[in-house]
Motif scaffolding. Structure first.
Motif, short mmCIF file in Angstrom:
data_model
loop_
_atom_site.label_atom_id
_atom_site.label_comp_id
_atom_site.label_asym_id
_atom_site.label_seq_id
_atom_site.Cartn_x
_atom_site.Cartn_y
_atom_site.Cartn_z
N PHE A 305 0.92 -1.20 0.01
CA PHE A 305 -0.06 0.05 -0.08
C PHE A 305 0.85 1.23 0.08
CE2 PHE A 305 -2.69 -3.33 1.49
CZ PHE A 305 -3.91 -3.19 0.92
N SER A 306 2.04 1.01 -0.57
CA SER A 306 2.92 2.27 -0.86
C SER A 306 3.12 3.19 0.36
CB SER A 306 2.30 3.29 -1.98
OG SER A 306 2.06 2.56 -3.15
N ASN A 307 3.32 2.49 1.57
CA ASN A 307 3.60 3.20 2.88
C ASN A 307 2.51 3.95 3.13
OD1 ASN A 307 6.12 1.78 2.77
ND2 ASN A 307 6.99 3.46 1.48
N CYS A 308 1.26 3.77 2.67
CA CYS A 308 0.16 4.44 3.42
C CYS A 308 -0.29 3.84 4.64
CB CYS A 308 -0.88 4.40 2.34
SG CYS A 308 -0.58 5.18 0.84
N LEU A 309 -0.09 2.50 4.77
CA LEU A 309 -0.36 2.27 6.33
C LEU A 309 0.87 2.10 7.20
CD1 LEU A 309 -2.37 -1.11 4.96
CD2 LEU A 309 -3.15 0.99 5.80
N GLN A 310 0.59 2.14 8.28
CA GLN A 310 1.55 2.41 9.61
C GLN A 310 2.19 0.80 9.57
OE1 GLN A 310 1.09 4.56 12.84
NE2 GLN A 310 -0.34 6.23 11.69
#
Length: 371
Positions: A305-310
């Motif tokens: 998720f392209s670093n959208c999630l922690q």
């Protein structure tokens, strides 16, 4: 033909090549945005459909939070945790009560006759009413809490219907999951059982099986967790997640002030008898991001998720309401993001006044229109 400057500079959006459209799709993490992308025109729809047919993409659909709406108490909207916006999809629910499950795009509710009904708010399909069952403990004032959670093994439109009743001595579970052909269930005292699905026409509960006790309850003062979850990790292991909630005594009973921490354990099971060999406490989740609550417990890869999630985090919703003497006088509030590494909390959805005296939000997986 002579074209003016305005016509020359107008891009042909409908006929963009697939490479450009896939680059756009890669920037859209929310399921709803993919649906809207495919609704632009036939060309965009075909690109979205081909992308969705990719198995890696299909297995990594991001959940959305189903939240109350401002206008009608029998409708819900969707909140995107990455876009941080409310999508005004008016999802209809039968009544203003808690859903006791969210699995495979279906919502579960229970009525005063202990009948569980499965509804799919995203598709125009008939409701599925399960036969009445013996719920054991029954509270007529808190109907929606007589069934804690409903978990589906697969889409109920394509599955075989039968009952497997377990012995009444094994109760009080807070979560269950399907793992390596068996059903595993967990309770508040680290008690875990497993059993196989055995065909039975009896919904009364008289034909019962005795499950395998994976781990017996450990009744110790510091061993009680208000909620426990079972989730299959991305590596294929079975994880136990324990949720500890702050509680205090007030004049009207016991109240919660919210989650204080989570603990995550990897379960090592004996290959022969299925018993628990050891629990390994995890200080990091690796690429796993967990989504927990009244929904089916799931794990997703942060890297997709392209670093959208922690990373190293648990995205949780408020599912602790069955023990409260007066449920949610100010509305559900206990949700957020918990970082397993450093024990910190952050927010994924802000509290809204429309949540007051409403059932808690829960995670849902919206299906795609071409499913």
């Amino acid at each position: 033909m002579v074209l003016n400057k305005e016509e020359e500079s107008t891009p042909d959006w409908a006929n963009l090549d697939a490479l450009a459209l896939n680059l756009i799709l890669d920037k859209l993490a929310e399921t709803i945005d993919h649906i809207w992308f495919g609704a632009v025109c036939k060309n965009w729809s075909s690109v979205a459909k081909l992308s969705h047919q990719n198995q890696q993409f299909r297995s990594n659909v991001l959940p959305m939070l189903m939240i109350p709406t401002k206008r009608k108490r029998t409708q819900r909207s969707l909140y995107g945790i990455i876009s941080k916006r409310v999508y005004q999809f008016q999802l209809r629910v039968q009544y203003n009560r808690r859903c006791c499950g969210s699995s495979h795009g279906w919502l579960a509710t229970v009525n005063r006759h202990s009948v569980i009904t499965l509804r799919n708010p995203f598709k125009n399909v008939a409701h599925i009413r399960l036969p009445p069952m013996n719920c054991g403990y029954y509270n007529p004032r808190r109907i929606e809490n007589n069934v804690h959670k409903v978990i589906l093994s697969t889409n109920p439109m394509t599955s075989q219907e039968f009952w497997t009743n377990i012995c009444d001595d094994y109760v009080g579970f807070t979560d269950a999951t399907f793992y390596k052909g068996l059903v595993y269930a967990v309770g508040r005292w680290n008690n875990i059982v497993s059993f196989n699905l055995i065909y039975s026409n009896d919904s009364s509960g008289y034909e019962q099986i005795i499950p395998n006790v994976v781990s017996p309850p450990k009744i110790e003062e510091n061993n009680y967790a208000e909620r426990a979850y079972l989730v299959k990790s991305l590596e294929g292991d079975l994880w136990l997640v324990r949720r500890f909630i702050n509680r205090y005594d007030a004049y009207i009973g016991i109240r919660t002030t919210g989650t204080k921490r989570f603990e995550v354990y990897k379960l090592e099971l004996d290959a022969q008898n299925g018993k628990l060999l050891q629990m390994l406490k995890l200080e990091s989740l690796g690429d796993n991001v967990l989504f927990l609550g009244d929904n089916e417990s799931i794990s997703l890869p942060a890297s997709c998720f392209s670093n959208c999630l922690q990373s190293d985090s648990i995205y949780f919703s408020d599912d602790f309401n069955d023990d409260e003497p007066k449920p949610y006088p100010f509305g559900p509030f206990d949700w957020g993001i918990y970082n397993v590494k450093n024990g910190s909390f952050s927010q994924h959805c802000p509290y809204k006044s429309s949540f007051r005296r409403m059932p808690p939000p829960l995670w849902v997986l919206p299906p795609y229109v071409w499913d």
